[in-house]
Design an enzyme around this catalytic site. Sequence first.
Site, short mmCIF file in Angstrom:
data_model
loop_
_atom_site.label_atom_id
_atom_site.label_comp_id
_atom_site.label_asym_id
_atom_site.label_seq_id
_atom_site.Cartn_x
_atom_site.Cartn_y
_atom_site.Cartn_z
N GLU A 439 0.84 -1.21 0.00
CA GLU A 439 0.00 0.00 0.00
C GLU A 439 0.87 1.25 0.00
O GLU A 439 1.68 1.45 0.89
CB GLU A 439 -0.90 0.01 1.25
CG GLU A 439 -1.66 1.32 1.45
CD GLU A 439 -2.44 1.37 2.78
OE1 GLU A 439 -2.40 0.38 3.55
OE2 GLU A 439 -3.08 2.41 3.03
N ASP A 512 -1.45 -0.97 5.70
CA ASP A 512 -1.41 -0.44 7.06
C ASP A 512 -2.42 -1.13 7.95
O ASP A 512 -3.42 -1.67 7.49
CB ASP A 512 -1.72 1.07 7.05
CG ASP A 512 -0.59 1.85 6.40
OD1 ASP A 512 0.54 1.31 6.35
OD2 ASP A 512 -0.84 2.98 5.94
N ASP A 514 -4.74 -0.03 9.65
CA ASP A 514 -5.84 0.87 9.97
C ASP A 514 -7.02 0.59 9.04
O ASP A 514 -7.00 -0.36 8.28
CB ASP A 514 -5.39 2.33 9.87
CG ASP A 514 -4.90 2.66 8.47
OD1 ASP A 514 -5.10 1.83 7.54
OD2 ASP A 514 -4.30 3.73 8.28
N ASP A 516 -8.20 2.16 6.39
CA ASP A 516 -7.90 2.20 4.96
C ASP A 516 -7.19 0.93 4.51
O ASP A 516 -7.47 0.37 3.46
CB ASP A 516 -7.01 3.40 4.63
CG ASP A 516 -7.84 4.64 4.31
OD1 ASP A 516 -9.08 4.46 4.14
OD2 ASP A 516 -7.26 5.73 4.23
#
Length: 655
Positions: A439, A512, A514, A516
């Site tokens: 990412e 990540d 998180d 997203d």
Amino acid sequence: MKEYNSKDIVVLEGLEAVRLRPGMYIGTTSAKGLHHLLWEIVDNSIDEIANGFGDKIIVTLYKDGTVSVEDNGRGIPVDKHPQLGISGVEVVFTQLHAGGKFNNDNYNFSGGLHGVGASVTNALSEWLDVITNRNGKKYKIQFHSVPNSKGKILGGTVKSPLRCLGPTNDKGTFVHFKPDARIFETINFSGEVIAKRLKEYAFLNKGATIELIDENVINEDGSCLKKIYKFNGGIKDFVSYINEGKNVLFPNPIYFEAQSDILKLECAIQYTDAYVENIFSYVNNISTSEGGTHEAGFRTALTKVLNEAGREAGFLKDKDTNLMGEDYREGITAVLSIKMKNVQFEGQTKTKLGNPEAKNEVDNLVYNHLLAIMEKSDNKKILESIINKGKLAANARLASKKAKELTRAKNSMEVTALIGKLASCSGRDTKKNELYIVEGDSAGGSAKMGRDRSFQAILPLRGKPLNVEKKRLEQVLQNDEFRSIITALGAGIGEDFDVDDLKFDKVIILADADQDGAHIRAILLTFFYRYMKQLIIDGHVYIGVPPLYKISKKNDIRYAYSDEQLRQYADELGKGYDIQRYKGLGEMNPEQLWETTMDPKHRTMIRVTIDDAAEAEKLITTLMGDDIESRKLYISEYANFNKEPDEFDKLKKVK
Ligand code: 0RA
């Protein structure tokens, strides 16, 4: 049916082998293997029901971690086996391959999961009790696994011999056992896993009542959890269940049953406006996720029937050519359940039917029955909707042909431009090579610098890729991110995907920790699931797990991958440590990224598997499809992003 006696039970091997190499019999000693013990017993009970003896099964999870299975079948023979000199019950639980898998005249269509049986469960249990009702009497026998004089543990030996408890009107068999903690990594059964499987069994055995009682889950009124599954529509209800939340082309699934000398089949079909093909097949209640001859027969018949009936009804005109099988499978949800004798399973995970005779047999049966249904004037609207959907699919197929060829053309200029972002590896051993899909450009940059270029290739992803759930292949192929992935993997896409051409052994998604990142993982997994399913089935897809925190004191630097680990390190280091929370991969320098996330010696990865194809299908629809409400509901129940305050905040304060 002739009378059944203990002499009819075929004995192949002793139990010692099972304890010696449990993996050979139940695949693994992980939680999955633990549940396998239960399926062995449940399968015996299911065999009874599937053959028309009894209609109810109750699985109970007790507070002490043990489990029992009760059915109202015929009970187990208690007379003496002529060669072995022990009762039939004892044979069933102490001799390998003698469980529900008799495969003779007594069981017409025996399931008996992959032919191992109840003795495997006994061999791998600390203790196992059986109560069975036979000839109007109740009998009990108990087994256990205990060390002999030399300290070697003998699995599944008789603790207390078969005895008659007196007359009874009860029917069936009750098996209660405790898995052996000396064998398994865990002996905690999962109520959720069990519920899912029992529900599937209930769909496959229409009218049967299958109950789960979980004493470890207490309701508000103090009673314990009880789930009852009973589907009078059987696999027809199964198809409706899978299609919940999707737009269906006609409200009631098509359903038919058929039978020949060698097999019995049931089939349910419904179409949705989606682009994917969902055919779930079963043989003797066992899911055949790799397909096989029965599925091949089904496909052939489906294509023939729709082309013939469609032409006859005038939905295909003289000028129109016949549509192809894949056109008629776009948007299909079908369950095919067959029962037959002497089944042979093949394939990587032994979930592919090998019996050659099943192909023509299923083809003929489905052809005759489905054609009759499709020719009915009442069903004209249904037929028309399917043919129209097929025509759209055919047009899209032609349009995407060119684009697909592009991703396969290895040396063309366009391809080189496409994978310009890919930092390939130098090694040529495709069994060793890894592709990291990373990412963001900055993390991608760190990964390129930090990697071992001899076997690790990096493909950075810019922004969020397209959600392919509601997209046709043609649209997917217009997307740069996916084209680079397809080209990098080199194994084609969709129907043409061939895992043998794969240029990497591991495809590792690195995003990540998180929200997203989770979204990106979900989108990529949806893409692999929809268009390269074999990649997941064969275990090539992984999720890289980056550390969440760095905790250090002087030269002692540690990385924590969970809050629990962070707490432990904080305790070990004592006062005066420093902690840093990694908000994203981009915050790590190349060395750190290598050390924590990419170095095979230290990294943590999750291998992605499909345990239950029908559930996976429903989950993908929920998470990636149109129905926003059910997605919200799912996420609020299962995801826990940004939970505050977390271990990090607490530790920072005490520091
Ligand atoms: C051997 C032979 C027969 C039934 C069974 C085993 C049997 C095993 C289990 C395990 C759980 N429930 C079960 N129910 C039956 C055949 C009996 C006959 O032909 O009468």
